[in-house]
Enzyme design. Structure first.
Site, mmCIF file in Angstrom:
data_model
loop_
_atom_site.group_PDB
_atom_site.id
_atom_site.type_symbol
_atom_site.label_atom_id
_atom_site.label_comp_id
_atom_site.label_asym_id
_atom_site.label_seq_id
_atom_site.Cartn_x
_atom_site.Cartn_y
_atom_site.Cartn_z
ATOM 1 C CG HIS A 66 -1.691 -1.199 0.847
ATOM 2 N ND1 HIS A 66 -3.225 -1.062 0.146
ATOM 3 C CD2 HIS A 66 -1.883 -1.609 2.319
ATOM 4 C CE1 HIS A 66 -3.746 -2.673 0.950
ATOM 5 N NE2 HIS A 66 -3.270 -2.969 1.030
ATOM 6 C CB SER A 123 -3.983 -5.401 0.690
ATOM 7 O OG SER A 123 -4.656 -4.846 1.433
ATOM 8 C CD GLU A 151 -3.648 0.168 -2.635
ATOM 9 O OE1 GLU A 151 -3.012 -0.730 -2.887
ATOM 10 O OE2 GLU A 151 -3.456 0.663 -1.611
#
Length: 232
Positions: A66, A123, A151
């Site tokens: 992330h 994720s 994303e």
């Protein structure tokens, strides 16, 4: 509205030895699974966002962890691109390609490690647009029915227990299949082609070969060595 990130997926990694083959497939989210954020992604939650980015051409980014702390430009620099996303009966199916950069190659290597992958999670980072709350044993469960996907990251610690690499394909296998096909087209039988690829051209009897056959033999030996990663 704050951007929520969620680790909840399952991935299949696939790739060859050159950058063009550093691809993988998997699931960015699995429907109906309660994750560590007490969220459940419901079927259809990605349909609108997929339609939108396929229409505009602005796809979700492929980040690492992330973007980490986001302190440097590298933190927010993608490690690859997503080439396909769609919903199926299981969840959000994705296909991705890692970049021919130090970080892209690093992640590819980590995904391929034995006896187990060093990284095998995905994720999603998203805005929850529509959801319904449910109280279960005094705990708030959020059933998410519509998201804006921003994303998808490669991550180390998946919150979803199904978020694991299942398959890795080798680009070399494809090269060997191509070599076998080329040998068949050159006039060799299937068994001869397999024997050449397994043991080299010397596996066939060439004691009476002419100059042309000798040249072919030398060329095949060099190509077979290259396919096997051997030095001449």
């Amino acid at each position: 509205m704050l951007l929520r990130t969620k680790i909840g997926c399952e991935i299949k990694a696939a790739g060859g030895q050159d950058a063009s083959e550093m691809t993988f497939t998997g699931y960015g989210s699995v429907f109906g699974v309660l994750d560590s954020y007490d969220d459940v992604i419901e079927p259809g939650a990605f349909s609108a966002t997929i339609a939108k980015f396929k229409k505009t051409g602005v796809w979700p980014a492929m980040l690492a962890q992330h973007g980490g702390w986001g302190i440097t430009s590298q933190d927010m620099t993608p490690v690859g691109v997503w080439t396909e996303m769609k919903e199926d009966e299981r969840g959000l199916y994705v296909e991705g390609k890692l970049a021919d950069t130090p970080r892209g190659r690093e992640f590819y290597t980590l995904m391929k490690m034995t006896p187990r992958p060093a990284i095998n999670g995905l994720s999603i980072g998203f805005y929850a647009r529509d959801f319904k709350d449910e109280k279960v044993d005094g705990k708030r469960i959020r059933h998410i029915t519509n998201v804006d996907l921003v994303e998808l990251s490669l991550v180390t610690f998946p919150a979803n227990g199904d978020a694991r690499v299942e398959d890795i394909k080798s680009g070399q296998r494809s090269s060997i299949r191509d070599a076998e096909r080329a040998l068949r087209e050159a006039g060799f039988s299937r068994s001869e082609a397999k024997s050449i690829l397994a043991s080299g051209y010397k596996s066939l009897s060439l004691r009476d070969a002419g100059d042309g056959d000798a040249e072919i033999a030398a060329l095949l030996r060099r190509n077979i060595s290259a396919l096997k990663g051997e030095e001449n």
